[in-house]
Design a protein around this motif. Structure first.
Motif, PDB file in Angstrom:
ATOM      1  N   GLU A  82       0.826  -1.206   0.000  1.00 41.09           N
ATOM      2  CA  GLU A  82       0.000   0.000   0.000  1.00 41.09           C
ATOM      3  C   GLU A  82       0.860   1.255   0.000  1.00 41.09           C
ATOM      4  OE1 GLU A  82      -3.289   0.820  -0.268  1.00 41.09           O
ATOM      5  OE2 GLU A  82      -3.247  -1.267  -0.953  1.00 41.09           O
ATOM      6  N   SER A  83       1.868   1.283   0.888  1.00 38.54           N
ATOM      7  CA  SER A  83       2.641   2.526   0.956  1.00 38.54           C
ATOM      8  C   SER A  83       3.538   2.700  -0.258  1.00 38.54           C
ATOM      9  CB  SER A  83       3.424   2.661   2.254  1.00 38.54           C
ATOM     10  OG  SER A  83       3.719   1.437   2.824  1.00 38.54           O
ATOM     11  N   MET A  84       4.002   1.591  -0.853  1.00 32.75           N
ATOM     12  CA  MET A  84       4.863   1.721  -2.027  1.00 32.75           C
ATOM     13  C   MET A  84       4.112   2.305  -3.220  1.00 32.75           C
ATOM     14  SD  MET A  84       7.863   0.921  -1.104  1.00 32.75           S
ATOM     15  CE  MET A  84       8.870   0.712  -2.571  1.00 32.75           C
ATOM     16  N   LYS A  85       2.789   2.084  -3.240  1.00 31.80           N
ATOM     17  CA  LYS A  85       1.996   2.631  -4.341  1.00 31.80           C
ATOM     18  C   LYS A  85       2.076   4.151  -4.368  1.00 31.80           C
ATOM     19  CE  LYS A  85      -1.551  -0.883  -4.551  1.00 31.80           C
ATOM     20  NZ  LYS A  85      -2.781  -1.138  -3.816  1.00 31.80           N
ATOM     21  N   GLU A  86       2.288   4.739  -3.203  1.00 32.94           N
ATOM     22  CA  GLU A  86       2.340   6.197  -3.111  1.00 32.94           C
ATOM     23  C   GLU A  86       3.664   6.752  -3.638  1.00 32.94           C
ATOM     24  OE1 GLU A  86      -0.171   7.894  -0.871  1.00 32.94           O
ATOM     25  OE2 GLU A  86      -1.175   5.990  -1.340  1.00 32.94           O
ATOM     26  N   LEU A  87       4.663   5.892  -3.755  1.00 29.11           N
ATOM     27  CA  LEU A  87       5.990   6.398  -4.100  1.00 29.11           C
ATOM     28  C   LEU A  87       6.223   6.423  -5.604  1.00 29.11           C
ATOM     29  CD1 LEU A  87       8.202   4.577  -1.446  1.00 29.11           C
ATOM     30  CD2 LEU A  87       7.004   6.741  -1.269  1.00 29.11           C
ATOM     31  N   THR A  88       7.207   7.223  -6.022  1.00 28.77           N
ATOM     32  CA  THR A  88       7.566   7.279  -7.443  1.00 28.77           C
ATOM     33  C   THR A  88       8.523   6.131  -7.758  1.00 28.77           C
ATOM     34  OG1 THR A  88       9.529   8.578  -7.017  1.00 28.77           O
ATOM     35  CG2 THR A  88       7.470   9.794  -7.374  1.00 28.77           C
ATOM     36  N   SER A  89       8.872   5.993  -9.049  1.00 28.75           N
ATOM     37  CA  SER A  89       9.767   4.902  -9.424  1.00 28.75           C
ATOM     38  C   SER A  89      11.143   5.077  -8.765  1.00 28.75           C
ATOM     39  CB  SER A  89       9.903   4.809 -10.939  1.00 28.75           C
ATOM     40  OG  SER A  89      10.415   6.010 -11.428  1.00 28.75           O
ATOM     41  N   HIS A  90      11.548   6.312  -8.496  1.00 26.39           N
ATOM     42  CA  HIS A  90      12.833   6.490  -7.799  1.00 26.39           C
ATOM     43  C   HIS A  90      12.764   5.993  -6.359  1.00 26.39           C
ATOM     44  CE1 HIS A  90      15.176   8.415 -10.910  1.00 26.39           C
ATOM     45  NE2 HIS A  90      14.081   9.080 -11.253  1.00 26.39           N
ATOM     46  N   GLY A  91      11.600   6.139  -5.762  1.00 26.60           N
ATOM     47  CA  GLY A  91      11.399   5.575  -4.421  1.00 26.60           C
ATOM     48  C   GLY A  91      11.509   4.052  -4.470  1.00 26.60           C
ATOM     49  N   LEU A 129      15.169   8.150   0.942  1.00 27.00           N
ATOM     50  CA  LEU A 129      15.533   7.313   2.101  1.00 27.00           C
ATOM     51  C   LEU A 129      14.738   7.737   3.336  1.00 27.00           C
ATOM     52  CD1 LEU A 129      19.434   7.070   1.805  1.00 27.00           C
ATOM     53  CD2 LEU A 129      17.790   5.207   1.541  1.00 27.00           C
ATOM     54  N   ALA A 130      14.594   9.055   3.484  1.00 22.96           N
ATOM     55  CA  ALA A 130      13.856   9.565   4.642  1.00 22.96           C
ATOM     56  C   ALA A 130      12.397   9.122   4.567  1.00 22.96           C
ATOM     57  CB  ALA A 130      13.946  11.088   4.699  1.00 22.96           C
ATOM     58  N   GLU A 131      11.839   9.150   3.364  1.00 24.93           N
ATOM     59  CA  GLU A 131      10.435   8.765   3.204  1.00 24.93           C
ATOM     60  C   GLU A 131      10.225   7.279   3.506  1.00 24.93           C
ATOM     61  OE1 GLU A 131       8.793  10.150  -0.434  1.00 24.93           O
ATOM     62  OE2 GLU A 131       6.731   9.899   0.303  1.00 24.93           O
ATOM     63  N   LEU A 132      11.135   6.453   2.999  1.00 22.63           N
ATOM     64  CA  LEU A 132      11.034   5.013   3.279  1.00 22.63           C
ATOM     65  C   LEU A 132      11.176   4.741   4.781  1.00 22.63           C
ATOM     66  CD1 LEU A 132      13.123   3.631   0.282  1.00 22.63           C
ATOM     67  CD2 LEU A 132      10.704   3.168   0.694  1.00 22.63           C
ATOM     68  N   SER A 133      11.970   5.562   5.450  1.00 21.78           N
ATOM     69  CA  SER A 133      12.118   5.392   6.901  1.00 21.78           C
ATOM     70  C   SER A 133      10.833   5.805   7.601  1.00 21.78           C
ATOM     71  CB  SER A 133      13.264   6.243   7.446  1.00 21.78           C
ATOM     72  OG  SER A 133      14.417   6.054   6.673  1.00 21.78           O
ATOM     73  N   MET A 134      10.244   6.895   7.112  1.00 17.93           N
ATOM     74  CA  MET A 134       9.008   7.361   7.725  1.00 17.93           C
ATOM     75  C   MET A 134       7.895   6.333   7.573  1.00 17.93           C
ATOM     76  SD  MET A 134       7.528  11.104   7.089  1.00 17.93           S
ATOM     77  CE  MET A 134       6.315  10.417   5.970  1.00 17.93           C
ATOM     78  N   LEU A 135       7.897   5.636   6.449  1.00 15.00           N
ATOM     79  CA  LEU A 135       6.868   4.615   6.210  1.00 15.00           C
ATOM     80  C   LEU A 135       7.130   3.335   7.010  1.00 15.00           C
ATOM     81  CD1 LEU A 135       6.531   5.036   2.347  1.00 15.00           C
ATOM     82  CD2 LEU A 135       4.769   5.566   4.031  1.00 15.00           C
ATOM     83  N   GLY A 136       8.261   3.304   7.705  1.00 10.97           N
ATOM     84  CA  GLY A 136       8.575   2.129   8.516  1.00 10.97           C
ATOM     85  C   GLY A 136       9.158   0.986   7.705  1.00 10.97           C
ATOM     86  N   ILE A 137       9.560   1.272   6.458  1.00  6.52           N
ATOM     87  CA  ILE A 137      10.132   0.220   5.622  1.00  6.52           C
ATOM     88  C   ILE A 137      11.640   0.125   5.886  1.00  6.52           C
ATOM     89  CG2 ILE A 137      10.522  -0.504   3.227  1.00  6.52           C
ATOM     90  CD1 ILE A 137       7.822   0.878   2.586  1.00  6.52           C
ATOM     91  N   LEU A 138      12.244   1.266   6.123  1.00  3.05           N
ATOM     92  CA  LEU A 138      13.653   1.276   6.524  1.00  3.05           C
ATOM     93  C   LEU A 138      13.756   1.765   7.958  1.00  3.05           C
ATOM     94  CD1 LEU A 138      15.460   2.900   3.453  1.00  3.05           C
ATOM     95  CD2 LEU A 138      14.943   0.493   3.881  1.00  3.05           C
ATOM     96  N   ASP A 139      14.818   1.349   8.598  1.00  7.44           N
ATOM     97  CA  ASP A 139      15.115   1.861   9.924  1.00  7.44           C
ATOM     98  C   ASP A 139      16.321   2.779   9.792  1.00  7.44           C
ATOM     99  OD1 ASP A 139      15.114   1.918  12.835  1.00  7.44           O
ATOM    100  OD2 ASP A 139      16.951   0.746  12.668  1.00  7.44           O
ATOM    101  N   ARG A 140      16.184   3.995  10.288  1.00 13.16           N
ATOM    102  CA  ARG A 140      17.260   4.968  10.134  1.00 13.16           C
ATOM    103  C   ARG A 140      17.803   5.343  11.501  1.00 13.16           C
ATOM    104  NH1 ARG A 140      16.711  10.897   7.268  1.00 13.16           N
ATOM    105  NH2 ARG A 140      15.656  11.556   9.160  1.00 13.16           N
ATOM    106  N   ARG A 141      19.089   5.226  11.664  1.00 10.39           N
ATOM    107  CA  ARG A 141      19.727   5.577  12.940  1.00 10.39           C
ATOM    108  C   ARG A 141      20.728   6.693  12.731  1.00 10.39           C
ATOM    109  NH1 ARG A 141      18.940   0.806  16.221  1.00 10.39           N
ATOM    110  NH2 ARG A 141      16.679   0.827  16.053  1.00 10.39           N
ATOM    111  N   LYS A 142      20.727   7.617  13.661  1.00 14.67           N
ATOM    112  CA  LYS A 142      21.678   8.717  13.592  1.00 14.67           C
ATOM    113  C   LYS A 142      22.985   8.254  14.229  1.00 14.67           C
ATOM    114  CE  LYS A 142      20.253  13.338  14.186  1.00 14.67           C
ATOM    115  NZ  LYS A 142      19.695  14.339  15.101  1.00 14.67           N
ATOM    116  N   ARG A 143      24.110   8.543  13.591  1.00 11.02           N
ATOM    117  CA  ARG A 143      25.403   8.186  14.172  1.00 11.02           C
ATOM    118  C   ARG A 143      26.244   9.437  14.320  1.00 11.02           C
ATOM    119  NH1 ARG A 143      26.604   2.594  14.685  1.00 11.02           N
ATOM    120  NH2 ARG A 143      28.545   3.491  15.421  1.00 11.02           N
TER     121      ARG A 143
END
Ligand code: ADP
Ligand code: MG
Length: 421
Positions: free
Chosen positions: A299-308, A358-372
């Protein structure tokens, strides 16, 4: 005589009687008769509603908290009781109107819906064609005709967006002389706390006169909520003992959402039923989790563009080609992404636009992003890893019909070889 008689006599649908006693109890629109684990919130909310019973001007109340934490259920429960309890007092007349604003993305639409909800079914107005002020006038007229105390619930109120004049008009209708008889109380509900910051300060002051935060549930809360619901939903002795704790644990680990726990329980039961199994067991829950996760990502991937999509593919490819390098830095993922884009004969996005994906995929919970933190003078950077199952990620990509230049078959094989799925 008629060939379709054959069709008609063939039974395609038959009521299934296994597993569930009443599966509707697990659906989102089911209103529970009792609430678990929300005593504190219910107590405060009740206190905020007390002026209604005392016959004075209601407070405007703002509820916020993430999805699935009981905001809607608690509100409906209390309003039901409030309307019921108000009937003991002859001098009180209390009515509530509930609107979910999900499809009501402007003040105009909200006002039309309110007018229609308050009017008789044979006296509805059309959803277009009136000036906004005319709709407001119809609203004031109707509210005054009803009179008494009218509580208006605006659920998912953030969907109204910037065109939010109604949030200004409603609370002030009485002081502005638009209505005389009715007292209006607004109950605004939102998943998005930032919504408040976006409001005009005058609107915020009135609309959020009282506010109530609903925190996520922990695993124990969820076990109790699910247990109560399961007793009504399932046949006796159908649920294996591990099922509810596991559903609760999964939901608690993720967002602490009761909706998520209930969905998992329903899906697990449905799997057992489809397979004609006699009991719902732990493997059903695990498989249900994967299925729901896949659906959610798709569902969430449908919202993204081909670059996403290619950004996710780059993330998956990099992970599969060297699992030991995870979590990955942007540079690594970006290089892979550029290779993939070139393979499809296109131009890659620049680093900053890529970063947004990358930020959008993290927001959707598909990626996990950690600050280092690089330590002294090194600056801050992010590391990424895939936060869904490899199976879910790859099958989503397969369903997206990306370019045939990108060999997803071998990606799947490699992922298996690396024991990532
Ligand atoms: P929200 O409005 O915060 O997104 P809901 O109120 O719709 O969440 O709750 C999601 C689901 O969980 C609904 O089916 C609701 O009945 C159930 N639920 C949530 N909180 C409780 C609770 N405290 N007790 C019983 N059921 C609950
Ligand atoms: Mg809700």
């Amino acid at each position: 005589m008629y060939p379709f008689f054959h069709w008609v006599s063939m039974v395609l649908f038959e009521r299934s009687e296994e597993i569930f006693q009443d599966e509707n109890v697990l659906h989102d629109d089911y209103q529970p008769q009792s609430l678990e684990e929300r005593d504190e919130e219910v107590e405060r909310f009740t206190a905020y509603l007390q002026p209604v019973i005392n016959g004075s001007q209601p407070r405007h109340i703002f509820l916020y908290g993430k999805t699935g934490v009981g905001k809607t259920a608690v509100t409906k429960y209390l309003l039901q009781h409030l309307e019921q309890d108000a009937t003991q007092y002859d001098d009180l007349q209390v009515q509530s109107v509930y609107l979910n604003c999900e499809d009501l993305t402007s003040s105009y639409r909200v006002a039309v819906s309110l007018v229609n909800d308050l009017r008789a079914p044979d006296n509805q107005i059309s959803r277009t064609g009136y000036p906004l002020n005319a709709v407001y006038d119809m609203l004031w007229e109707k509210l005054d005709e009803i009179g008494g105390t009218i509580l208006i619930v605006l659920d998912e109120v953030d969907y109204i967006g910037d065109d939010d004049s109604i949030l200004y008009q409603l609370p002030r209708a009485r002081s502005n002389g638009k209505i005389e008889n009715a007292r209006i109380g607004i109950i605004g509900i939102s998943n998005d706390f930032k919504f408040r910051e976006k409001l005009d300060p005058h609107v915020e002051d009135t609309l959020c006169e009282r506010e109530l935060h609903f925190p996520p549930y922990d695993a124990e809360d969820l076990r109790n909520i699910l247990q109560k619901r399961a007793e009504l939903a399932f046949d006796d002795n159908v649920l294996n003992g591990d099922v509810i704790p596991l559903c609760a644990a999964f939901a608690a680990q993720d967002k602490g959402s009761a909706r998520q726990g209930l969905d998992l329980l329903l899906e697990a039961g449905d799997l057992a039923r489809r397979r004609s199994d006699q009991q719902v067991t732990e493997p059903h829950v695990r498989e249900a989790k994967q299925l729901l996760e896949k659906q959610r990502i798709e569902e969430s991937m449908k919202e993204l563009t081909s670059h996403g999509h290619l950004t996710l593919l780059a993330m998956v490819s990099s992970t599969v080609s060297d699992p030991s390098s995870v979590p990955l830095q942007k540079r690594t993922i970006y290089e892979k992404y550029c290779d993939l884009v070139h393979a499809t004969d296109r131009d890659p996005l620049g680093g900053r636009a890529f970063h947004n994906h990358l930020a959008e995929l993290s927001m959707l919970g598909i990626l996990d992003r950690r600050k280092r933190n690089e330590g002294r003078g090194g600056g801050i950077y992010y590391e990424y890893k895939i936060d869904v199952s490899m199976e879910a990620a790859i099958s989503t990509l397969e369903h997206l019909h990306l370019s045939t230049e990108l060999n997803l078959e071998s990606l799947r094989e490699d992922a298996k070889k690396q024991e990532l799925m």
